[in-house]
Write a protein that holds these residues in place. Structure first.
Motif, short mmCIF file in Angstrom:
data_model
loop_
_atom_site.label_atom_id
_atom_site.label_comp_id
_atom_site.label_asym_id
_atom_site.label_seq_id
_atom_site.Cartn_x
_atom_site.Cartn_y
_atom_site.Cartn_z
N LEU A 116 1.78 10.22 0.28
CA LEU A 116 0.74 9.31 0.74
C LEU A 116 0.76 9.13 2.25
N VAL A 117 1.95 8.95 2.84
CA VAL A 117 2.01 8.71 4.29
C VAL A 117 1.70 9.96 5.10
N ALA A 118 1.72 11.12 4.45
CA ALA A 118 1.32 12.36 5.13
C ALA A 118 -0.20 12.52 5.15
N THR A 119 -0.89 11.57 4.55
CA THR A 119 -2.35 11.61 4.45
C THR A 119 -2.97 10.83 5.60
N PRO A 120 -3.89 11.41 6.34
CA PRO A 120 -4.56 10.68 7.43
C PRO A 120 -5.20 9.39 6.93
N GLY A 121 -5.00 8.32 7.70
CA GLY A 121 -5.61 7.05 7.36
C GLY A 121 -4.81 6.20 6.41
N VAL A 122 -3.66 6.70 5.94
CA VAL A 122 -2.80 5.95 5.03
C VAL A 122 -1.46 5.70 5.71
N ARG A 123 -0.99 4.47 5.68
CA ARG A 123 0.30 4.14 6.29
C ARG A 123 1.08 3.18 5.40
N LEU A 124 2.40 3.27 5.50
CA LEU A 124 3.25 2.41 4.70
C LEU A 124 3.14 0.97 5.17
N GLU A 126 8.53 1.16 -6.05
CA GLU A 126 7.22 0.64 -5.66
C GLU A 126 6.86 1.17 -4.28
N VAL A 127 5.59 1.55 -4.13
CA VAL A 127 5.09 2.07 -2.86
C VAL A 127 3.94 1.18 -2.41
N PHE A 128 4.10 0.58 -1.22
CA PHE A 128 3.06 -0.28 -0.66
C PHE A 128 2.48 0.40 0.56
N VAL A 129 1.17 0.63 0.53
CA VAL A 129 0.51 1.30 1.65
C VAL A 129 -0.72 0.52 2.08
N LEU A 130 -1.13 0.78 3.30
CA LEU A 130 -2.43 0.35 3.80
C LEU A 130 -3.34 1.58 3.81
N SER A 175 -1.49 -11.11 2.80
CA SER A 175 -0.45 -11.93 3.40
C SER A 175 0.95 -11.38 3.15
N SER A 176 1.05 -10.31 2.37
CA SER A 176 2.37 -9.78 2.01
C SER A 176 2.92 -8.79 3.02
N VAL A 177 2.14 -8.41 4.02
CA VAL A 177 2.59 -7.37 4.96
C VAL A 177 3.64 -7.94 5.90
N PRO A 178 4.46 -7.07 6.51
CA PRO A 178 5.49 -7.55 7.43
C PRO A 178 4.88 -8.25 8.65
N ALA A 179 5.66 -9.14 9.23
CA ALA A 179 5.22 -9.82 10.45
C ALA A 179 4.91 -8.78 11.52
N GLY A 180 3.78 -8.95 12.17
CA GLY A 180 3.37 -8.01 13.22
C GLY A 180 2.48 -6.90 12.74
N VAL A 195 -4.32 -3.48 1.35
CA VAL A 195 -2.94 -3.22 0.92
C VAL A 195 -2.99 -2.78 -0.54
N VAL A 196 -2.34 -1.68 -0.85
CA VAL A 196 -2.36 -1.14 -2.22
C VAL A 196 -0.93 -0.90 -2.69
#
Length: 357
Positions: free
Chosen positions: A272-280, A288-292, A314-319, A328-329
């Motif tokens: 997933l993170v190797a896919t453009p537009g998707v980030r952890l 469990e895998v959490f991506v944006l 609201s579950s994403v890391p600070a910053g 968030v998925v």
């Protein structure tokens, strides 16, 4: 392509076979059967210490009954603000404890540290009898953001909790995945680290419907059988749960199942993170895998039958900033996830991205 939750996966054939075996013949009821007694013994062997175990049917019952042993109606239990007991158990904690409250605390890194706990308790009003009396701490292993507490983190946190006069509960719905990820002894992240009572789930890791409340401090288990009965969790044919735990634990089967789920998550995360537009969103540490990702891509995947879940912004890391048009998925792998499922998902992701180009 089912990445909705590991509790949607089926039953391990080995566990199902043992369940069928246990279904024949006559056995004593209410936890006095041979299967349940053997399962309690096996759990003691697995954790490396004598334990008192009670089997229940749901994770909600396991968590909230465990909380009832560390919190009276006028008490409060500290937990992470994304904890399952705070977000996804409705008002069951208050019901099972007779009215005790949860005190959720937000942290920058998705976990609670010893310093976090000390600071939180210090700034919480404690003018008895006007304010609630904090009596417990509950942590999740694996956390609701897919993170794994290290043994030293739990030990420091539990030591701080005990110094403050608090009991420590662990929500171990995915404890097997944490043990597999850490490659540690089960005791290293539970009783040796200071956990007093554990809610241990097998349902998310290959079982049909099998949860347990495991007491490392036997004093907390006093009258627990009455709590079980009062809550409607005293199962007559308890062998149906005990047998599942026996098969789950035998020959390290629970670890094999958890290792497979974790390995599938690692592969999915990398793809997933190797896919453009998707980030952890969070590091992938268990199953469990959490991506944006673009919300349009998420909607297309869902429309194509992919099971995954949009998650709390609201579950994403600070910053971390959730950009406009992002969501968030959460993807969850299980003991039955396959390389073919991951390949099919990624083929669909790439196909949708080509259409959008």
């Amino acid at each position: 392509m089912n990445f909705g939750s590991d509790n949607q996966a089926g039953v391990s054939p080995r566990i199902l076979h043992t369940l069928v075996e246990a279904a024949s013949g006559i056995q004593s009821a209410y936890g006095n059967d041979e299967w349940s007694q053997r399962a309690e013994h096996m759990l003691g062997e697995a954790f490396g210490t004598p334990v008192k175990v009670f089997f229940v049917t749901t994770g909600t019952a396991a968590n909230c009954l465990a909380l009832s042993t560390i919190a009276q109606p006028w008490n409060a239990v500290v937990c992470h603000h994304m904890a399952h007991i705070a977000v996804d158990e409705n008002s069951a904690p208050a019901l099972f404890t007779g009215g005790a409250s949860l005190l959720p605390m937000a942290t920058d890194n998705g976990k609670i540290s010893a310093d976090d706990l000390a600071a939180f308790v210090a700034r919480t009003p404690h003018d008895a009898p006007h304010n609630m009396v904090i009596s417990g701490l509950s942590i999740s292993q694996v956390t609701e953001n897919g993170l794994v507490y290290q043994p030293q983190e739990i030990a420091a946190l539990a030591a701080q909790a005990h110094a403050l006069g608090l009991r420590v509960h662990m929500d171990g719905a995915r404890l097997a995945n944490a043990i597999a990820a850490l490659q540690c002894h089960p005791g290293d992240i539970t009783w040796r680290a200071g956990v007093d009572v554990l809610s241990l789930g097998a349902s998310k890791n290959g079982a049909l419907m099998a949860e347990a409340v495991v007491f490392f401090d036997p004093a907390l288990a006093q009258n627990f059988s009455l709590r079980i009965k009062r809550s409607g969790q005293l199962v007559s044919k308890s062998r149906s749960i005990g047998a599942q735990f026996c098969a789950w634990l035998e020959d390290g089967h629970w670890m094999d199942l958890a290792r497979h789920a974790n390995a599938m998550a690692s592969k999915l995360s990398a793809a997933l993170v190797a896919t453009p537009g998707v980030r952890l969103s969070w590091p992938t540490q268990a199953n469990e895998v959490f991506v944006l990702m673009p919300i349009t891509l998420y909607e297309q995947l869902r429309a194509q039958g992919v099971r995954c879940s949009d998650w709390y912004a609201s579950s994403v890391p600070a910053g971390t900033v959730v950009e406009a048009g992002e969501v968030v998925v959460r993807f969850v792998t299980s003991w039955s996830s396959t390389d073919e499922e991951i390949a099919a998902l990624m083929a669909l992701v790439h196909s949708e991205q080509r259409k959008a180009a």
